[in-house]
Design a protein around this motif. Structure first.
Motif, PDB file in Angstrom:
ATOM      1  N   ASP A 256      13.724 -50.772  56.097  1.00  0.00           N
ATOM      2  CA  ASP A 256      12.696 -50.105  56.180  1.00  0.00           C
ATOM      3  C   ASP A 256      11.730 -51.572  56.721  1.00  0.00           C
ATOM      4  OD1 ASP A 256      10.314 -50.379  53.187  1.00  0.00           O
ATOM      5  OD2 ASP A 256      10.211 -49.446  55.988  1.00  0.00           O
TER       6      ASP A 256
ATOM      7  N   GLN B 177      15.905 -33.139  67.257  1.00  0.00           N
ATOM      8  CA  GLN B 177      14.956 -33.441  68.276  1.00  0.00           C
ATOM      9  C   GLN B 177      14.402 -31.754  68.814  1.00  0.00           C
ATOM     10  OE1 GLN B 177      14.497 -37.260  68.911  1.00  0.00           O
ATOM     11  NE2 GLN B 177      12.511 -35.555  70.181  1.00  0.00           N
TER      12      GLN B 177
ATOM     13  N   ARG C 109       5.701 -37.594  66.477  1.00  0.00           N
ATOM     14  CA  ARG C 109       5.715 -39.073  66.871  1.00  0.00           C
ATOM     15  C   ARG C 109       6.954 -39.314  65.263  1.00  0.00           C
ATOM     16  NH1 ARG C 109       2.320 -44.243  66.307  1.00  0.00           N
ATOM     17  NH2 ARG C 109       4.303 -45.933  66.608  1.00  0.00           N
ATOM     18  N   MET C 110       6.353 -38.950  63.939  1.00  0.00           N
ATOM     19  CA  MET C 110       7.231 -39.023  63.124  1.00  0.00           C
ATOM     20  C   MET C 110       8.163 -38.411  62.508  1.00  0.00           C
ATOM     21  SD  MET C 110       5.556 -38.483  59.209  1.00  0.00           S
ATOM     22  CE  MET C 110       4.802 -36.398  59.405  1.00  0.00           C
ATOM     23  N   GLU C 111       8.675 -37.521  63.639  1.00  0.00           N
ATOM     24  CA  GLU C 111       9.640 -36.301  63.262  1.00  0.00           C
ATOM     25  C   GLU C 111      10.440 -36.934  64.492  1.00  0.00           C
ATOM     26  OE1 GLU C 111      10.476 -34.174  61.165  1.00  0.00           O
ATOM     27  OE2 GLU C 111       8.514 -34.135  59.984  1.00  0.00           O
ATOM     28  N   SER C 112      10.616 -37.907  65.669  1.00  0.00           N
ATOM     29  CA  SER C 112      11.194 -38.147  66.301  1.00  0.00           C
ATOM     30  C   SER C 112      11.764 -39.786  65.906  1.00  0.00           C
ATOM     31  CB  SER C 112      10.477 -37.932  68.004  1.00  0.00           C
ATOM     32  OG  SER C 112      10.826 -36.882  68.176  1.00  0.00           O
ATOM     33  N   GLN C 113      10.664 -40.338  65.576  1.00  0.00           N
ATOM     34  CA  GLN C 113      11.501 -41.049  64.231  1.00  0.00           C
ATOM     35  C   GLN C 113      12.207 -40.573  63.444  1.00  0.00           C
ATOM     36  OE1 GLN C 113      10.614 -44.252  64.851  1.00  0.00           O
ATOM     37  NE2 GLN C 113      12.359 -44.974  64.079  1.00  0.00           N
ATOM     38  N   LYS C 114      11.945 -39.640  62.035  1.00  0.00           N
ATOM     39  CA  LYS C 114      13.822 -39.544  61.544  1.00  0.00           C
ATOM     40  C   LYS C 114      14.753 -39.198  62.252  1.00  0.00           C
ATOM     41  CE  LYS C 114      10.209 -37.046  58.500  1.00  0.00           C
ATOM     42  NZ  LYS C 114      10.243 -36.272  57.961  1.00  0.00           N
ATOM     43  N   CYS C 115      14.278 -38.445  63.595  1.00  0.00           N
ATOM     44  CA  CYS C 115      16.211 -38.679  64.014  1.00  0.00           C
ATOM     45  C   CYS C 115      16.059 -39.522  64.981  1.00  0.00           C
ATOM     46  CB  CYS C 115      15.437 -37.602  65.574  1.00  0.00           C
ATOM     47  SG  CYS C 115      14.761 -36.076  65.224  1.00  0.00           S
ATOM     48  N   SER C 116      15.904 -40.479  64.883  1.00  0.00           N
ATOM     49  CA  SER C 116      16.091 -41.832  65.761  1.00  0.00           C
ATOM     50  C   SER C 116      17.273 -42.113  64.893  1.00  0.00           C
ATOM     51  CB  SER C 116      14.999 -42.797  66.028  1.00  0.00           C
ATOM     52  OG  SER C 116      14.681 -42.648  67.494  1.00  0.00           O
ATOM     53  N   ASN C 117      16.328 -42.217  62.940  1.00  0.00           N
ATOM     54  CA  ASN C 117      16.706 -42.575  61.827  1.00  0.00           C
ATOM     55  C   ASN C 117      18.822 -41.999  61.625  1.00  0.00           C
ATOM     56  OD1 ASN C 117      14.569 -44.637  61.751  1.00  0.00           O
ATOM     57  ND2 ASN C 117      13.927 -44.059  60.174  1.00  0.00           N
TER      58      ASN C 117
END
Length: 108
Positions: free
Chosen positions: A101, A27, A80-88
């Motif tokens: 997916d 994050q 937003r895109m990088e935070s989604q990767k962190c959530s995953n």
């Protein structure tokens, strides 16, 4: 006590969530990429506008406004895109499964 950035996390909480440090690191990197994108996007947009302003003169404040808005929008998208990767990543570390997916679900 486990330290994550400036805050401290109780050892029992850290023991329950072994991926907490990796998530916090991910994050933090996402936010740094967002800040870098804001600065870079604003500067590049401003430079392009200075080049264009030679042919089509318009007031200086519009150049600043457009540059900051463009940099902010790009920064929001990257963060937003990088935070989604962190959530995953967090979901994977907690459950051991990757999130489904969304694009392959015929109902969405």
């Amino acid at each position: 006590m486990v330290t994550l950035g400036l805050s401290r996390v109780n050892d029992t909480v850290a023991a329950k969530h072994p991926g907490l440090r990796e998530y916090a690191t991910c994050q933090s990197n996402a936010f740094m990429k967002g800040i870098f994108t804001l600065v870079t996007g604003s500067c590049v947009t401003f430079g392009l506008q200075m080049f264009i302003q030679r042919k089509f003169p318009y007031p200086f404040q519009w150049s600043l406004l457009v540059a900051v808005v463009t940099g902010s929008m790009a920064s929001y998208g990257v963060t937003r895109m990088e935070s989604q990767k962190c959530s995953n990543l967090w979901l994977f570390l907690e459950t051991g499964k990757l999130p489904k997916d969304i694009g392959t679900d015929p109902r969405s």
